[in-house]
Scaffold this motif. Structure first.
Motif, PDB file in Angstrom:
ATOM      1  N   LEU A 231       0.813  -1.277  -0.077  1.00  0.00           N
ATOM      2  CA  LEU A 231       0.015   0.000   0.087  1.00  0.00           C
ATOM      3  C   LEU A 231       0.748   1.287   0.047  1.00  0.00           C
ATOM      4  CD1 LEU A 231      -2.758  -1.079   2.498  1.00  0.00           C
ATOM      5  CD2 LEU A 231      -3.068  -0.746  -0.048  1.00  0.00           C
ATOM      6  N   LEU A 232       1.926   1.264   0.681  1.00  0.00           N
ATOM      7  CA  LEU A 232       2.691   2.340   0.793  1.00  0.00           C
ATOM      8  C   LEU A 232       3.460   2.845  -0.466  1.00  0.00           C
ATOM      9  CD1 LEU A 232       4.346   2.101   4.226  1.00  0.00           C
ATOM     10  CD2 LEU A 232       3.008   3.685   3.515  1.00  0.00           C
ATOM     11  N   ILE A 233       3.912   1.683  -1.290  1.00  0.00           N
ATOM     12  CA  ILE A 233       4.453   1.713  -2.610  1.00  0.00           C
ATOM     13  C   ILE A 233       3.267   2.094  -3.657  1.00  0.00           C
ATOM     14  CG2 ILE A 233       5.064   0.317  -4.741  1.00  0.00           C
ATOM     15  CD1 ILE A 233       6.550  -1.616  -2.655  1.00  0.00           C
ATOM     16  N   ARG A 234       2.232   1.701  -3.583  1.00  0.00           N
ATOM     17  CA  ARG A 234       0.958   2.345  -4.409  1.00  0.00           C
ATOM     18  C   ARG A 234       0.762   3.670  -4.046  1.00  0.00           C
ATOM     19  NH1 ARG A 234      -5.028  -0.143  -4.084  1.00  0.00           N
ATOM     20  NH2 ARG A 234      -5.934   1.165  -5.914  1.00  0.00           N
ATOM     21  N   LEU A 235       0.993   4.118  -2.709  1.00  0.00           N
ATOM     22  CA  LEU A 235       0.798   5.542  -2.464  1.00  0.00           C
ATOM     23  C   LEU A 235       1.695   6.547  -2.892  1.00  0.00           C
ATOM     24  CD1 LEU A 235      -0.837   7.699  -0.556  1.00  0.00           C
ATOM     25  CD2 LEU A 235       0.936   7.147   1.223  1.00  0.00           C
ATOM     26  N   ARG A 236       3.190   5.991  -2.713  1.00  0.00           N
ATOM     27  CA  ARG A 236       4.254   6.853  -3.374  1.00  0.00           C
ATOM     28  C   ARG A 236       4.146   6.833  -4.827  1.00  0.00           C
ATOM     29  NH1 ARG A 236       9.694   4.828  -1.368  1.00  0.00           N
ATOM     30  NH2 ARG A 236      10.349   6.652  -2.619  1.00  0.00           N
ATOM     31  N   THR A 237       3.528   5.820  -5.521  1.00  0.00           N
ATOM     32  CA  THR A 237       3.418   5.930  -6.870  1.00  0.00           C
ATOM     33  C   THR A 237       2.279   6.872  -7.213  1.00  0.00           C
ATOM     34  OG1 THR A 237       3.978   3.530  -7.263  1.00  0.00           O
ATOM     35  CG2 THR A 237       3.002   4.438  -9.011  1.00  0.00           C
ATOM     36  N   SER A 238       1.301   6.687  -6.556  1.00  0.00           N
ATOM     37  CA  SER A 238       0.305   7.829  -6.929  1.00  0.00           C
ATOM     38  C   SER A 238       0.776   9.307  -6.704  1.00  0.00           C
ATOM     39  CB  SER A 238      -0.943   7.553  -5.766  1.00  0.00           C
ATOM     40  OG  SER A 238      -1.482   6.618  -6.363  1.00  0.00           O
ATOM     41  N   PHE A 239       1.643   9.488  -5.750  1.00  0.00           N
ATOM     42  CA  PHE A 239       2.196  10.847  -5.516  1.00  0.00           C
ATOM     43  C   PHE A 239       3.164  11.216  -6.650  1.00  0.00           C
ATOM     44  CE2 PHE A 239      -0.395  10.933  -1.831  1.00  0.00           C
ATOM     45  CZ  PHE A 239      -0.520  12.292  -1.477  1.00  0.00           C
ATOM     46  N   ASP A 240       3.896  10.269  -6.767  1.00  0.00           N
ATOM     47  CA  ASP A 240       5.074  10.532  -8.149  1.00  0.00           C
ATOM     48  C   ASP A 240       4.363  10.851  -9.326  1.00  0.00           C
ATOM     49  OD1 ASP A 240       7.281  10.157  -6.206  1.00  0.00           O
ATOM     50  OD2 ASP A 240       7.657   7.865  -6.962  1.00  0.00           O
ATOM     51  N   SER A 241       3.302  10.301  -9.617  1.00  0.00           N
ATOM     52  CA  SER A 241       2.696  10.209 -10.944  1.00  0.00           C
ATOM     53  C   SER A 241       2.021  11.851 -10.877  1.00  0.00           C
ATOM     54  CB  SER A 241       1.661   9.335 -11.262  1.00  0.00           C
ATOM     55  OG  SER A 241       0.504   9.711 -10.387  1.00  0.00           O
ATOM     56  N   CYS A 242       1.834  12.557  -9.862  1.00  0.00           N
ATOM     57  CA  CYS A 242       1.278  13.946  -9.552  1.00  0.00           C
ATOM     58  C   CYS A 242       2.541  14.961  -9.491  1.00  0.00           C
ATOM     59  CB  CYS A 242       0.302  13.960  -8.427  1.00  0.00           C
ATOM     60  SG  CYS A 242      -1.072  12.857  -8.535  1.00  0.00           S
TER      61      CYS A 242
END
Length: 150
Positions: A133-144
């Motif tokens: 979940l933390l990887i997914r969260l970081r990926t979401s923020f990185d894409s923004c």
């Protein structure tokens, strides 16, 4: 956005704020001359290899002048070295030294031991799920994240 969704995101925001406090607490275990920002810089360089200052600043998510201060701190302690960029003699490449690798290994071990104490009542499945979940969260923020003009 529905009222329930707004409430869920507000609660998530409170928990993310609390994670910041956890991170600061974990940072207290660092040596006095190695603040969390320096550790982040060393960690990124260890994962990515040699980087120019601009690329490092982007990965840390700070202005180049801030990244330069972090790098200078690490260079002065012998954890990172600057070398001329063979493709652009005006630029320097940053890379982790053996001493920096040793520091990173020691601090990674300290963090892992502390987390294992704090999360002793968590199952391996719970820990892996949190990581996912933390990887997914970081990926979401990185894409923004806004990208600088090239």
């Amino acid at each position: 956005m529905t009222e329930q969704a707004t409430s869920s995101y507000a609660e998530l925001g409170r928990h993310l704020w609390a994670v910041g406090a956890i991170n600061r607490e974990m940072g207290r275990s660092l040596p006095h001359d190695c603040p969390p920002a320096t550790l982040a810089l060393i960690s990124i360089l260890a994962r990515k290899g040699e980087l120019r200052m601009g690329g490092l600043a982007d990965l840390i998510g700070v202005d180049i002048s801030v990244a330069s201060r972090y790098a200078t701190h690490a260079v002065e302690r012998g954890w990172v070295e600057r070398t001329p960029d063979p493709d652009d003699k005006r630029s320097r490449l940053l890379r982790v030294t053996d001493s920096g690798e040793e520091l990173l290994a020691e601090l990674t071990q300290r963090y892992a031991e502390a987390l294992s104490r704090y999360l002793a009542d968590w199952s391996d499945t719970d820990v892996r799920h949190l990581i996912e979940l933390l990887i997914r969260l970081r990926t979401s923020f990185d894409s923004c994240r806004t990208k600088p003009a090239e």
